[in-house]
Design a protein around this motif. Structure first.
Motif, short mmCIF file in Angstrom:
data_model
loop_
_atom_site.label_atom_id
_atom_site.label_comp_id
_atom_site.label_asym_id
_atom_site.label_seq_id
_atom_site.Cartn_x
_atom_site.Cartn_y
_atom_site.Cartn_z
N PRO A 227 39.48 28.96 41.63
CA PRO A 227 39.61 28.60 43.15
C PRO A 227 39.67 30.20 43.62
N THR A 228 40.52 31.09 43.28
CA THR A 228 40.11 32.36 43.88
C THR A 228 39.09 33.11 43.77
N PHE A 229 38.18 32.79 42.74
CA PHE A 229 36.70 33.12 42.91
C PHE A 229 35.90 32.80 43.91
N PHE A 230 36.06 31.61 44.30
CA PHE A 230 35.26 31.02 45.38
C PHE A 230 35.92 31.24 46.75
N LYS A 231 37.22 31.49 47.02
CA LYS A 231 37.65 31.95 48.15
C LYS A 231 37.32 33.45 48.29
N SER A 232 37.08 34.62 47.13
CA SER A 232 36.37 35.85 47.25
C SER A 232 35.23 35.56 47.68
N ILE A 233 34.46 34.74 47.51
CA ILE A 233 32.84 34.62 47.63
C ILE A 233 32.89 34.31 49.15
N LYS A 234 33.70 33.31 49.81
CA LYS A 234 33.80 33.07 51.11
C LYS A 234 34.13 34.17 52.01
N ALA A 235 35.25 34.89 51.24
CA ALA A 235 35.59 36.34 52.33
C ALA A 235 34.54 37.00 52.15
N PHE A 236 33.81 37.24 51.23
CA PHE A 236 32.91 38.12 51.23
C PHE A 236 31.79 37.84 52.24
N GLN A 237 31.63 36.55 52.25
CA GLN A 237 30.32 36.00 53.00
C GLN A 237 30.83 36.41 54.52
N ASP A 238 32.03 36.18 54.83
CA ASP A 238 32.56 36.43 56.25
C ASP A 238 32.65 37.85 56.56
N ILE A 239 32.75 38.83 55.69
CA ILE A 239 32.83 40.35 56.21
C ILE A 239 31.52 41.03 55.83
N SER A 240 30.52 40.64 55.17
CA SER A 240 29.26 41.23 54.92
C SER A 240 27.97 40.56 55.50
N ASP A 241 26.97 41.05 55.78
CA ASP A 241 25.72 40.40 56.15
C ASP A 241 24.63 40.76 55.11
N VAL A 242 25.10 41.16 53.96
CA VAL A 242 23.98 41.39 52.80
C VAL A 242 23.74 40.02 52.34
N ASP A 243 22.17 39.92 51.94
CA ASP A 243 21.69 38.80 51.19
C ASP A 243 22.23 38.82 49.84
N PHE A 244 22.92 37.87 49.38
CA PHE A 244 23.49 37.76 48.13
C PHE A 244 23.37 36.22 47.78
N GLU A 245 23.41 36.41 46.29
CA GLU A 245 23.53 34.89 45.45
C GLU A 245 24.61 35.10 44.42
N VAL A 246 25.05 33.84 43.91
CA VAL A 246 26.28 33.89 42.88
C VAL A 246 25.84 32.86 41.88
N ILE A 247 25.89 33.60 40.52
CA ILE A 247 25.71 32.97 39.25
C ILE A 247 27.14 32.43 38.73
N VAL A 248 27.28 31.07 38.56
CA VAL A 248 28.33 30.35 38.02
C VAL A 248 27.89 30.00 36.52
N ILE A 249 28.50 30.53 35.49
CA ILE A 249 28.19 30.04 34.05
C ILE A 249 29.50 29.42 33.49
N GLY A 250 29.40 28.19 33.13
CA GLY A 250 30.65 27.64 32.45
C GLY A 250 30.67 26.07 32.72
N ASN A 251 31.61 25.48 31.82
CA ASN A 251 31.60 23.96 32.03
C ASN A 251 33.03 23.37 31.54
N ASN A 252 33.13 22.33 31.28
CA ASN A 252 34.50 21.63 31.03
C ASN A 252 34.42 21.17 29.60
N SER A 253 33.39 21.50 28.78
CA SER A 253 33.34 20.83 27.54
C SER A 253 33.56 21.97 26.45
#
Length: 392
Positions: A227-253
Motif C-alpha cells: 500500500p505504501t508503494f502505490f501511495k508513493s506512486i500517487k504522490a509522485f504523480q501529483d508533484i511531477s509532470d514527468v512521463d513515467f511508468e511503473v513495473i510491478v513483478i510479484g504474485n500471491n503464489s
C-alpha cells in the motif's frame, strides 16, 4: 578431496515454482563448483485428511527422488505425509523421523561431513536432529524474518535449541543478527551475506527509455507494505509532470506458480488512481527479471522489514539506484553512492526522491553501484565468506 556439505533448505526451486529459494540453489551451485561437494535434501510436506493419510500408511520406505527439485547441484526430495489434526508436537516428531529415514538412505551412498541448514524453521530443527543421531556437526544461516512468537510453542523451543547447539549460526544482515539476539538466544551470529552473482546481472549499455521507469518486486504480505508503494506512486504523480511508468513483478503464489495473479496489486493501484501507469507481471523467469531490472531507472522497496534484500541488490548489480525504506537488510548496501533510505511508510519522501531522480537532481554512477555489490557479496567475496563459515 572436496568437503562434503549436505544442504537442508526450508524451501527450494522445483517443478511447480522455479523461483522460490532460487538463491539457495545458486549459492549451492557456486560452492559445488569451487571446492565443495554439495548435495541438497528437502522434504515435501503433505497435510492430509484422515482417509487420505490412511491410504499412505503402507508407504514403509522413504524414496529419494531427483525429479521434483531443480538440479545442479544434485538435489533429493522425499514425501512427508501427516494427518492434519495431529498435535504440533506429534507432527514435528513425525517430520523429523522422515528426515532421519531420508538422511540414512542418502548416507548409504554419500556421507556428509557437515550439515548446512538454510533457515531455522524448520531446516535448522531437522539439521539439529540429524546431527544428534549421526554426530555430524551442523551450521545454520538464518534468512527468514526472525520472530519466534509467530510460531507454535513447540517450534519456538526447537528453534532455540537448534541455534544454541549449532557449530555456527549465520545472519544475512546486521538487522538479522540483531533480531536473533533480541530473543536472548545464546549464540553469536556471523554476518554471511547472500551471494550476489555478478555473472547473472550486468549493466545495459546505451539504455534510452522513453519514460521514467520505476520497478518493484514484491508479494502481497503486510511485511512488504505494498500500500505504501502505490501511495508513493500517487504522490509522485501529483508533484511531477514527468512521463513515467511503473513495473510491478510479484504474485500471491508460493507453491504453484500457475495459480499466480496480481489481483491485490491491481486493486491497490486502482484505489490510488495510478492503474493506468502500472504494468503487472505475476511471474517472470530469471532472464526476464534481469531484463526488466536493466531497463528500469530506479528500484523501489517499501518493506517494513527485509532480512537481506536480494531483489534490490540484483537491481544494483544492473547499476540501478535503490530507494528503500529503512527496513533492515537492504540498508547494509545503501549509501550516498548507491541509493536512498527513507523512514518506513514515508511515501511522501519516496515521491520526493523519485522526483529528484527523474529530474536529474539525484545522480548515480551505475558502475559504482554495481562494483559496491560485487565487492560486498559477489562470487569471490561469497566463496571467502562461506569458506570461513564452514571452517569449524
Amino acid at each position: 578431496m572436496n568437503k562434503k556439505i549436505l544442504v537442508i533448505p526450508s524451501w527450494y526451486p522445483n517443478n511447480k515454482n522455479d523461483l522460490v529459494g532460487s538463491f539457495y540453489k545458486e549459492q549451492a551451485q557456486l560452492l559445488n563448483r569451487n571446492g565443495y561437494d554439495i548435495k541438497v535434501l528437502y522434504g515435501i510436506e503433505h497435510r492430509l485428511s484422515f482417509i487420505k493419510y490412511l491410504r499412505k500408511l503402507f508407504k514403509t520406505s522413504t524414496t529419494l527422488s531427483t525429479k521434483f527439485l531443480k538440479q545442479d547441484p544434485e538435489a533429493f526430495s522425499f514425501d512427508i505425509y501427516y494427518y492434519k489434526k495431529w498435535s504440533e508436537k506429534k507432527t514435528l516428531a513425525h517430520k523429523k523421523k522422515q528426515y532421519e529415514k531420508a538422511f540414512n538412505s542418502l548416507s548409504q551412498q554419500w556421507q556428509p561431513e557437515l550439515i548446512h541448514a538454510q533457515s531455522t524453521a524448520n531446516a535448522g530443527i531437522y539439521a539439529y536432529h540429524l546431527s544428534a543421531i549421526s554426530g555430524i556437526p551442523y551450521v545454520i544461516i538464518e534468512h527468514q524474518i526472525f520472530l519466534l512468537n509467530v510460531y507454535p510453542k513447540t517450534i519456538q523451543k526447537e528453534m532455540v535449541k537448534a541455534i544454541e547447539n549449532a557449530a555456527k549460526t549465520g545472519a544475512v544482515s546486521y538487522h538479522q543478527q540483531r533480531c536473533i539476539l533480541m530473543h536472548n538466544i545464546d549464540c553469536n551470529p556471523i554476518i554471511t551475506w547472500n551471494l550476489m552473482d555478478e555473472t547473472k546481472f550486468d549493466i545495459l549499455k546505451n539504455q534510452s527509455n522513453s519514460k521514467f521507469t520505476i520497478l518493484t518486486i514484491t508479494y502481497p504480505h503486510f511485511i512488504k507494505d505494498s500500500p505504501t508503494f502505490f501511495k508513493s506512486i500517487k504522490a509522485f504523480q501529483d508533484i511531477s509532470d514527468v512521463d513515467f511508468e511503473v513495473i510491478v513483478i510479484g504474485n500471491n503464489s508460493f507453491k504453484d506458480i500457475t495459480k499466480a495473479n496480481s489481483d491485490t496489486f491491481e486493486a491497490q493501484a486502482k484505489a490510488n488512481n495510478v492503474l493506468d501507469k502500472c504494468t503487472f507481471y505475476p511471474h517472470l523467469n530469471r532472464e526476464e527479471i534481469k531484463r526488466k531490472l536493466q531497463e528500469c531507472d530506479v528500484y523501489v522497496s517499501t518493506s517494513i522489514a527485509e532480512t537481506y534484500g536480494v531483489a534490490a541488490r540484483e537491481a544494483m548489480l544492473c547499476g540501478k539506484p535503490v530507494i528503500s525504506t529503512k527496513s533492515g537488510g537492504i540498508e547494509d548496501s545503501l549509501n550516498l553512492n548507491t541509493g536512498i533510505s527513507v523512514n518506513i511508510k514515508d511515501y511522501k519522501s519516496i515521491a520526493e526522491h523519485l522526483k529528484k531522480t527523474s529530474s536529474g537532481e539525484h545522480t548515480f554512477s551505475p558502475e559504482i553501484i554495481r562494483n559496491f555489490i560485487i565487492e560486498q557479496a559477489g562470487q569471490k567475496a561469497f566463496i571467502k565468506i562461506m569458506s570461513d563459515f564452514y571452517n569449524l
